[in-house]
Design a protein around this motif. Structure first.
Motif, PDB file in Angstrom:
ATOM      1  N   GLY A 153      16.934   2.848   1.819  1.00  0.00           N
ATOM      2  CA  GLY A 153      16.530   2.002   2.938  1.00  0.00           C
ATOM      3  C   GLY A 153      17.587   1.942   4.023  1.00  0.00           C
ATOM      4  N   GLN A 154      18.769   2.442   3.748  1.00  0.00           N
ATOM      5  CA  GLN A 154      19.833   2.442   4.742  1.00  0.00           C
ATOM      6  C   GLN A 154      19.666   3.662   5.646  1.00  0.00           C
ATOM      7  OE1 GLN A 154      23.759   2.086   3.137  1.00  0.00           O
ATOM      8  NE2 GLN A 154      24.657   1.661   5.120  1.00  0.00           N
ATOM      9  N   VAL A 155      19.676   3.418   6.941  1.00  0.00           N
ATOM     10  CA  VAL A 155      19.529   4.476   7.933  1.00  0.00           C
ATOM     11  C   VAL A 155      20.844   4.566   8.700  1.00  0.00           C
ATOM     12  CG1 VAL A 155      18.233   5.236   9.971  1.00  0.00           C
ATOM     13  CG2 VAL A 155      17.060   3.999   8.122  1.00  0.00           C
ATOM     14  N   PRO A 156      21.470   5.731   8.766  1.00  0.00           N
ATOM     15  CA  PRO A 156      22.726   5.855   9.516  1.00  0.00           C
ATOM     16  C   PRO A 156      22.562   5.403  10.968  1.00  0.00           C
ATOM     17  CG  PRO A 156      22.318   7.842   8.236  1.00  0.00           C
ATOM     18  CD  PRO A 156      21.070   7.004   8.156  1.00  0.00           C
ATOM     19  N   TYR A 157      23.560   4.700  11.477  1.00  0.00           N
ATOM     20  CA  TYR A 157      23.505   4.141  12.828  1.00  0.00           C
ATOM     21  C   TYR A 157      23.153   5.205  13.869  1.00  0.00           C
ATOM     22  CZ  TYR A 157      24.912   1.742  17.087  1.00  0.00           C
ATOM     23  OH  TYR A 157      24.926   1.187  18.350  1.00  0.00           O
ATOM     24  N   ARG A 158      23.687   6.389  13.725  1.00  0.00           N
ATOM     25  CA  ARG A 158      23.443   7.449  14.710  1.00  0.00           C
ATOM     26  C   ARG A 158      21.973   7.854  14.756  1.00  0.00           C
ATOM     27  NH1 ARG A 158      25.920   9.487  10.444  1.00  0.00           N
ATOM     28  NH2 ARG A 158      24.997  11.215   9.302  1.00  0.00           N
TER      29      ARG A 158
ATOM     30  N   ALA B 151      10.031  -7.742  10.040  1.00  0.00           N
ATOM     31  CA  ALA B 151      10.783  -7.405   8.834  1.00  0.00           C
ATOM     32  C   ALA B 151      10.413  -5.982   8.445  1.00  0.00           C
ATOM     33  CB  ALA B 151      10.459  -8.370   7.696  1.00  0.00           C
ATOM     34  N   ILE B 152      11.414  -5.216   8.048  1.00  0.00           N
ATOM     35  CA  ILE B 152      11.223  -3.845   7.567  1.00  0.00           C
ATOM     36  C   ILE B 152      11.499  -3.910   6.070  1.00  0.00           C
ATOM     37  CG2 ILE B 152      11.962  -1.440   7.756  1.00  0.00           C
ATOM     38  CD1 ILE B 152      10.794  -2.554  10.388  1.00  0.00           C
ATOM     39  N   GLN B 153      10.479  -3.629   5.239  1.00  0.00           N
ATOM     40  CA  GLN B 153      10.566  -3.887   3.803  1.00  0.00           C
ATOM     41  C   GLN B 153       9.972  -2.758   2.974  1.00  0.00           C
ATOM     42  OE1 GLN B 153       8.114  -7.407   4.649  1.00  0.00           O
ATOM     43  NE2 GLN B 153       9.603  -8.549   3.439  1.00  0.00           N
ATOM     44  N   SER B 154      10.598  -2.529   1.820  1.00  0.00           N
ATOM     45  CA  SER B 154      10.066  -1.601   0.836  1.00  0.00           C
ATOM     46  C   SER B 154      10.667  -1.952  -0.517  1.00  0.00           C
ATOM     47  CB  SER B 154      10.413  -0.160   1.212  1.00  0.00           C
ATOM     48  OG  SER B 154       9.782   0.736   0.344  1.00  0.00           O
ATOM     49  N   ALA B 155       9.885  -1.821  -1.551  1.00  0.00           N
ATOM     50  CA  ALA B 155      10.352  -2.146  -2.900  1.00  0.00           C
ATOM     51  C   ALA B 155      11.539  -1.267  -3.277  1.00  0.00           C
ATOM     52  CB  ALA B 155       9.218  -1.952  -3.899  1.00  0.00           C
TER      53      ALA B 155
ATOM     54  N   ASN C  13      16.264  -4.258   2.806  1.00  0.00           N
ATOM     55  CA  ASN C  13      15.238  -4.756   3.708  1.00  0.00           C
ATOM     56  C   ASN C  13      15.922  -5.439   4.888  1.00  0.00           C
ATOM     57  OD1 ASN C  13      12.769  -4.234   2.015  1.00  0.00           O
ATOM     58  ND2 ASN C  13      13.986  -5.435   0.592  1.00  0.00           N
ATOM     59  N   TYR C  14      15.291  -5.406   6.041  1.00  0.00           N
ATOM     60  CA  TYR C  14      15.919  -5.896   7.265  1.00  0.00           C
ATOM     61  C   TYR C  14      14.986  -6.797   8.042  1.00  0.00           C
ATOM     62  CZ  TYR C  14      19.108  -2.044   6.324  1.00  0.00           C
ATOM     63  OH  TYR C  14      20.007  -1.198   5.720  1.00  0.00           O
ATOM     64  N   THR C  15      15.580  -7.771   8.735  1.00  0.00           N
ATOM     65  CA  THR C  15      14.876  -8.576   9.713  1.00  0.00           C
ATOM     66  C   THR C  15      15.460  -8.226  11.073  1.00  0.00           C
ATOM     67  OG1 THR C  15      14.656 -10.368   8.100  1.00  0.00           O
ATOM     68  CG2 THR C  15      14.223 -10.910  10.408  1.00  0.00           C
TER      69      THR C  15
ATOM     70  N   THR D 139      10.014   4.384   9.921  1.00  0.00           N
ATOM     71  CA  THR D 139       9.783   5.725   9.380  1.00  0.00           C
ATOM     72  C   THR D 139      11.059   6.278   8.764  1.00  0.00           C
ATOM     73  OG1 THR D 139       8.028   6.115  10.998  1.00  0.00           O
ATOM     74  CG2 THR D 139       8.997   8.060   9.957  1.00  0.00           C
ATOM     75  N   ALA D 140      12.179   6.086   9.443  1.00  0.00           N
ATOM     76  CA  ALA D 140      13.469   6.530   8.892  1.00  0.00           C
ATOM     77  C   ALA D 140      13.801   5.748   7.621  1.00  0.00           C
ATOM     78  CB  ALA D 140      14.574   6.360   9.938  1.00  0.00           C
ATOM     79  N   HIS D 141      13.478   4.458   7.607  1.00  0.00           N
ATOM     80  CA  HIS D 141      13.676   3.618   6.420  1.00  0.00           C
ATOM     81  C   HIS D 141      12.843   4.158   5.262  1.00  0.00           C
ATOM     82  CE1 HIS D 141      12.849   0.041   3.871  1.00  0.00           C
ATOM     83  NE2 HIS D 141      14.063  -0.343   4.223  1.00  0.00           N
ATOM     84  N   ALA D 142      11.600   4.519   5.531  1.00  0.00           N
ATOM     85  CA  ALA D 142      10.706   5.041   4.495  1.00  0.00           C
ATOM     86  C   ALA D 142      11.240   6.350   3.920  1.00  0.00           C
ATOM     87  CB  ALA D 142       9.309   5.257   5.066  1.00  0.00           C
ATOM     88  N   ASN D 143      11.877   7.155   4.742  1.00  0.00           N
ATOM     89  CA  ASN D 143      12.393   8.451   4.309  1.00  0.00           C
ATOM     90  C   ASN D 143      13.775   8.377   3.670  1.00  0.00           C
ATOM     91  OD1 ASN D 143      10.107   9.947   5.098  1.00  0.00           O
ATOM     92  ND2 ASN D 143      10.788   9.880   7.211  1.00  0.00           N
TER      93      ASN D 143
END
Length: 123
Positions: A98-103, A61-65, A69-71, A90-94
């Motif tokens: 929390g959304q990271v572009p697919y590319r 799971a990729i999680q942050s307050a 968040n993703y499984t 790391t991209a999620h954190a930045n």
């Protein structure tokens, strides 16, 4: 803000009971993810016993307050998978949301998303 990688350390892939497994597939993946995340300030790891995604072993799971968040699942415990998971985290954190572009997704995580959870309400 810190993004957590929560790794299921009890995951076992099909056929686990026919081999001479000294550790679960989840433990093997956890060790690799922990090593790949060493020294990062924005990403932390933790192990849990069971994310209840046995059909999709190995799961993280990729999680942050306050963020999406993703499984992710169906990983083979490998350095490539671990590095992709950490790069995505790391991209999620930045990301503010929390959304990271697919590319920008690492190839190693494409096809491994199981669920997306909206942030919890503040109250």
């Amino acid at each position: 803000m810190t993004t957590w990688i929560t790794i299921c350390d009890t995951c076992k892939q099909d056929g686990w009971d026919t081999g001479e497994m000294t550790q679960t597939d989840g433990e093997a993946l956890a060790t690799l993810v922990e090593a790949a995340a060493t020294g990062l300030n924005e990403v932390r790891t933790r192990r849990v016993s069971c994310l209840m995604g046995c059909k999709n072993a190995c799961n993280v799971a990729i999680q942050s307050a306050g963020k999406l968040n993703y499984t992710l699942g169906t990983f083979t415990p490998s350095a490539e998978a671990a590095e992709g998971i950490v790069a995505y985290a790391t991209a999620h954190a930045n990301s503010d949301t929390g959304q990271v572009p697919y590319r920008e997704w690492p190839q190693a995580v494409k096809g491994h998303f199981v669920t997306r959870h909206p942030p919890l309400p503040k109250e």
